[in-house]
Enzyme design. Sequence first.
Site, PDB file in Angstrom:
ATOM      1  N   ALA A  74       0.821  -1.210   0.000  1.00 28.91           N
ATOM      2  CA  ALA A  74       0.000   0.000   0.000  1.00 28.91           C
ATOM      3  C   ALA A  74       0.853   1.257   0.000  1.00 28.91           C
ATOM      4  CB  ALA A  74      -0.945  -0.003   1.208  1.00 28.91           C
ATOM      5  N   GLU A  93       9.671   4.108   7.397  1.00 28.67           N
ATOM      6  CA  GLU A  93       9.662   2.676   7.673  1.00 28.67           C
ATOM      7  C   GLU A  93      10.446   2.404   8.943  1.00 28.67           C
ATOM      8  OE1 GLU A  93       9.326  -0.929   8.243  1.00 28.67           O
ATOM      9  OE2 GLU A  93       8.322  -0.332   6.384  1.00 28.67           O
ATOM     10  N   ASN A 101       5.683  -7.188   5.755  1.00 29.79           N
ATOM     11  CA  ASN A 101       5.115  -8.492   5.396  1.00 29.79           C
ATOM     12  C   ASN A 101       4.950  -8.652   3.891  1.00 29.79           C
ATOM     13  OD1 ASN A 101       4.857  -9.799   7.870  1.00 29.79           O
ATOM     14  ND2 ASN A 101       2.911  -8.810   8.315  1.00 29.79           N
ATOM     15  N   GLY A 106       3.285 -14.698   0.021  1.00 28.87           N
ATOM     16  CA  GLY A 106       3.295 -15.540  -1.171  1.00 28.87           C
ATOM     17  C   GLY A 106       3.300 -14.767  -2.467  1.00 28.87           C
ATOM     18  N   GLY A 107       2.645 -13.591  -2.471  1.00 26.86           N
ATOM     19  CA  GLY A 107       2.755 -12.683  -3.611  1.00 26.86           C
ATOM     20  C   GLY A 107       1.757 -12.863  -4.736  1.00 26.86           C
ATOM     21  N   ARG A 363      -9.981 -20.122   4.118  1.00 27.50           N
ATOM     22  CA  ARG A 363      -8.997 -20.315   5.173  1.00 27.50           C
ATOM     23  C   ARG A 363      -9.613 -20.546   6.552  1.00 27.50           C
ATOM     24  NH1 ARG A 363      -4.385 -15.831   3.410  1.00 27.50           N
ATOM     25  NH2 ARG A 363      -3.583 -17.052   1.646  1.00 27.50           N
ATOM     26  N   GLU A 504      -3.557  -3.840   5.355  1.00 25.28           N
ATOM     27  CA  GLU A 504      -4.002  -4.534   6.567  1.00 25.28           C
ATOM     28  C   GLU A 504      -4.334  -3.598   7.719  1.00 25.28           C
ATOM     29  OE1 GLU A 504      -2.634  -8.526   9.100  1.00 25.28           O
ATOM     30  OE2 GLU A 504      -1.338  -7.728   7.517  1.00 25.28           O
TER      31      GLU A 504
END
Length: 538
Positions: A74, A93, A101, A106-107, A363, A504
């Site tokens: 993001a 950062e 993350n 997994g991408g 999931r 997130e």
Amino acid sequence: MLIGSNDPRFQNKIPLNPFGENKMSTNRRDFLKLAGAAAAAITSTAAAHAGVPASSVAKFDDEYDVVIIGSGFAGMACALKAGQAGKKVLILEKMPTVGGNSAICGGNVACPVNPVQAAQGIKDSKELFIADCLKDGLGINYPNLLGTIADRCNDTIKMVVDCGCEFVPNKMLFEAGHSVPRSYEIKAGTGSGYIIPMHNELKKLPNVKIMTRAKFDDFILDENGRVVGVTYRKGYRFDSKLQSDDIENKSGRPATVKAKNGVMLAAGGFSRDIFFRQAQDPRVVPTTDSTNQPGATAGVLIKALGIGAQPVQLCWLQFLPYCNPREKGFGVSVNFTNHACMDLGLVVDRKTGKRFMDEHAGRKIKSDALFKVIGTDENYPIAICDDAIVKAINPSFVKLPLEMGTVKKFDTLEQLADAFGIPKQALLDEVAKFNGYVKANDDKDFHRILTFNKGLDVSKAPFYGIEVSPKIHHTMGGVMINENAEVISANTHKPIPGLYAGGEVAGGVHGASRLGTVAVIDALTFGMIAGENFAKMQ
């Protein structure tokens, strides 16, 4: 919303730590204490803390058009769009490297109604995508945000491809919980396949600056409640042993920065914040393992709640059902277990040799089923596939797990059964039954979609097996945003001026549980949208 005794999830008395160290022992007094802490985090922070008044800042140390907190999907997407429009952008950062993350996930990325689907005759729609997400999210997702993702996802894919991101050509992954194949597979095999090229593209823009070890501390607000800047610390050193980087860690030199157009929150979730996550769900005790990097803490979220951001669904925490209990954190086995065994193979209870779930369900459904089998005696289920399946997936998914010993390879199913202590004949019968279901395209036991197996079953030696146990993976809740990525105020029910969020740290997109590959498109899309909004500002 806080967890209460009527929450259906509270009825399952099962351990959440795959290493078996955290049997649930929360008593009523502990629960009330934690519930009170959660209530304080959500409702009382505004009274205790309301940002830094701009009038108290004699002089800003620096000034930018846009300040972004976090350097994952993001944050980088926002910086790209704003920076390419000529805006002066600063990314803060707190960790020593960029990506968070996003760099280790997994991408793979969902994109409903895309050109590859059209070329392959895969029928998809915005409505089907939303319905799939709502099913696993237990219907509490925000359809307006899901609709925004569906409307803009092809623009998002173009943005990352223009940066140099590479996907496996002409391939659509059929991810668990989705009704049709709609996910691009990133060539790199991880989220670094976006972070590295996006970072390289940002380094070409002289008006964009990225500072690592720079920890956001607070918002600076003017007299009208507009976010006009932030306080932060330069030279910050994260210490995971402290568990909370906001309360105890005082490292770094204080600084202020003005944000003329506004601030973007892209700080990720709080899966590694021991206190905050347990306050939301007391079953998630300190020893519960997580797939996330150590910096996934709640500091930015707490400060946003403190200036009045509306909290959304904070108590819904997602477990990833593809993890291996013999390795810490995300490990190296997730992609293999996911795409080889659960997408195309099967999972059995090692005590009975029988399947016990739809391996292609969402999931939450799978994690709940796995925990019931694991129980209190660490009865880890066994995920199984064969050589044909291994050859059909990305070879890199198999190499490391075999080298690390989490995946075991056998010449026969009988050898596999002996190695994992599975009743031999029961396993042989179950595999034969599963193979028959694949051939008939009809799973009579769990109604799994087998169409996209394309005939792949578990019949060609050698055979592969791996233990499976869920780990905490994604925090579903966060601040409320609208379709423009603006953060909504709990007090006015309108956007907080100068404050945006995506990924997130924002809640509502995924509801109670998210489908795989939707987090990547969520973060990239709302980061992109925030950047577009900044680009339009004077």
